[in-house]
Design an enzyme around this catalytic site. Sequence first.
Site, PDB file in Angstrom:
ATOM      1  N   HIS A  16     -30.596 -14.654  23.450  1.00  0.00           N
ATOM      2  CA  HIS A  16     -31.427 -15.671  22.788  1.00  0.00           C
ATOM      3  C   HIS A  16     -32.919 -15.487  23.122  1.00  0.00           C
ATOM      4  O   HIS A  16     -33.682 -16.444  23.112  1.00  0.00           O
ATOM      5  CB  HIS A  16     -30.960 -17.087  23.132  1.00  0.00           C
ATOM      6  N   SER A  49     -12.552  -2.756   1.626  1.00  0.00           N
ATOM      7  CA  SER A  49     -12.463  -2.790   3.093  1.00  0.00           C
ATOM      8  C   SER A  49     -11.018  -2.607   3.509  1.00  0.00           C
ATOM      9  O   SER A  49     -10.120  -3.249   2.968  1.00  0.00           O
ATOM     10  CB  SER A  49     -12.988  -4.135   3.613  1.00  0.00           C
ATOM     11  N   GLY A 106     -15.947 -11.757  15.226  1.00  0.00           N
ATOM     12  CA  GLY A 106     -16.065 -13.061  15.875  1.00  0.00           C
ATOM     13  C   GLY A 106     -15.993 -12.989  17.383  1.00  0.00           C
ATOM     14  O   GLY A 106     -15.788 -13.997  18.047  1.00  0.00           O
ATOM     15  N   GLY A 108     -18.465 -11.772  19.327  1.00  0.00           N
ATOM     16  CA  GLY A 108     -19.804 -11.691  19.908  1.00  0.00           C
ATOM     17  C   GLY A 108     -20.221 -10.259  20.187  1.00  0.00           C
ATOM     18  O   GLY A 108     -21.092 -10.001  21.014  1.00  0.00           O
ATOM     19  N   SER A 111     -20.028  -7.260  15.114  1.00  0.00           N
ATOM     20  CA  SER A 111     -19.331  -6.541  14.047  1.00  0.00           C
ATOM     21  C   SER A 111     -20.143  -6.603  12.743  1.00  0.00           C
ATOM     22  O   SER A 111     -20.126  -5.656  11.960  1.00  0.00           O
ATOM     23  CB  SER A 111     -17.943  -7.143  13.826  1.00  0.00           C
ATOM     24  N   SER A 112     -20.865  -7.695  12.546  1.00  0.00           N
ATOM     25  CA  SER A 112     -21.599  -7.822  11.281  1.00  0.00           C
ATOM     26  C   SER A 112     -22.772  -6.849  11.220  1.00  0.00           C
ATOM     27  O   SER A 112     -23.007  -6.225  10.180  1.00  0.00           O
ATOM     28  CB  SER A 112     -22.058  -9.259  11.071  1.00  0.00           C
ATOM     29  N   ASP A 156     -29.239  -7.299  17.224  1.00  0.00           N
ATOM     30  CA  ASP A 156     -28.005  -6.600  16.882  1.00  0.00           C
ATOM     31  C   ASP A 156     -28.257  -5.345  16.040  1.00  0.00           C
ATOM     32  O   ASP A 156     -27.693  -4.279  16.302  1.00  0.00           O
ATOM     33  CB  ASP A 156     -27.063  -7.543  16.124  1.00  0.00           C
TER      34      ASP A 156
HETATM   35  C1  GLA Z   1     -26.687 -13.200  17.863  1.00  0.00           C
HETATM   36  C2  GLA Z   1     -27.899 -12.882  16.976  1.00  0.00           C
HETATM   37  C3  GLA Z   1     -28.945 -12.079  17.756  1.00  0.00           C
HETATM   38  C4  GLA Z   1     -29.281 -12.748  19.093  1.00  0.00           C
HETATM   39  C5  GLA Z   1     -28.008 -13.106  19.848  1.00  0.00           C
HETATM   40  C6  GLA Z   1     -28.268 -13.894  21.099  1.00  0.00           C
HETATM   41  O1  GLA Z   1     -26.015 -12.020  18.176  1.00  0.00           O
HETATM   42  O2  GLA Z   1     -27.486 -12.145  15.855  1.00  0.00           O
HETATM   43  O3  GLA Z   1     -30.084 -11.901  16.959  1.00  0.00           O
HETATM   44  O4  GLA Z   1     -30.109 -13.851  18.899  1.00  0.00           O
HETATM   45  O5  GLA Z   1     -27.108 -13.860  19.044  1.00  0.00           O
HETATM   46  O6  GLA Z   1     -28.923 -13.119  22.045  1.00  0.00           O
END
Ligand code: GLA
Length: 376
Positions: A16, A49, A106, A108, A111-112, A156
């Site tokens: 964050h 997919s 999902g 964390g 994957s997106s 990401d």
């Molecule tokens: C998600 C968001 C990122 C980042 C993280 C937290 O993965 O896509 O941009 O803010 O949360 O670090």
Amino acid sequence: MRTWVAPGRVNIIGEHTDYNEGFVLPIALPLVVRCAAAARADGQARVVSRQRPGEPVLVAVSELAAQRERVPGWSRYPLGVIAGLVQGGHRIPGVDLVLDGAVPIGAGLSSSAALSCAVAIALRDLFAPSLTDRALIDLARAAENDYVGVPTGLLDQSASMLCTAGHALFLDVRALAADPLSAARGVAYEQIPFDLDRFGLELLVIDTGQPHELVHSGYAERRAHCARAATELGVAALRDVASTAVLDRIRDDVTRRRARHVVTENARVLAVAKKLRGGADPREVGPILTAGHVSLRDDFEVSTPALDAAVAAALTAGAYGARMVGAGFGGSAIALVDRERTAAVVAAARKHLAAAGFADPRTFVVVPSAGAHAVG
Ligand code: GLA
């Protein structure tokens, strides 16, 4: 058809902080999304997919913007990338995409971004060879922000595009965002060797399997709190706050704690990067990772009881540090462990989570892997 891959990520530290123009330190995972792609001449985009058998999506390239609401949610990532290229003036005569994702969804683990980056690099090589990696980061992010509608930062997509095997990526998000050429010049980021094997260590991922339903509303709310804190302090972004001392000027307790997480987290990224850059034993960064978890749990309030249980179990079983990763509200934790202790930490996490009534976690060891690239 040719094939491209793009990886998911775990962030070693720096959660964050990206949308506060701060610092992050991710590695790319050995888990990737594969995108096979070929041009077609009929003006249609067809997306298939392997995870959604029987759900092929066919849309006219010229209709992508208009059809946004009508296409299935999963297909908005690849279609959003195509739409972004068209919007940027690139000619797409039509394209076939076949997607196969091995990054848990999902969890964390991004994957997106792996999906949108795999498509972005494939389309660049097919239709827009002049685009830089930096431009692909923006393209993938815009697809998620504008076409899918999720307000992510740059972490990401940057990790998926820029990470290299054997390294953690130290990224100054403000520098990357402010100067489009900074990525090409290596100004905004630095590849820091992260060789756990040499020190007899492993990085364990513990995926709690908890769906993170609250993530969208919770994420947007955290962003709003951070923006408010920056405004109250009279700075462009929380990146500009060097010490927690000034945070007393924020009247609202919740907003103050949100800001404190960001300020202390940026300091943790700098501290970890400094140690790794100097060749320190990675065991030394363990306590900093755990402090990051405590801050996400208590100040930023994005952890969950299952993530807290996974972290506590890992530490009790001998991990040097452990923390939740990604946006939070569910998903995965990481633990830094001696190679000989990995099995014991896995057993402890499973036992602890089961005793607390949570699902059996999925666990796996990851190594810093390559960013997006063509494979054939
Ligand atoms: C998600 C968001 C990122 C980042 C993280 C937290 O993965 O896509 O941009 O803010 O949360 O670090």
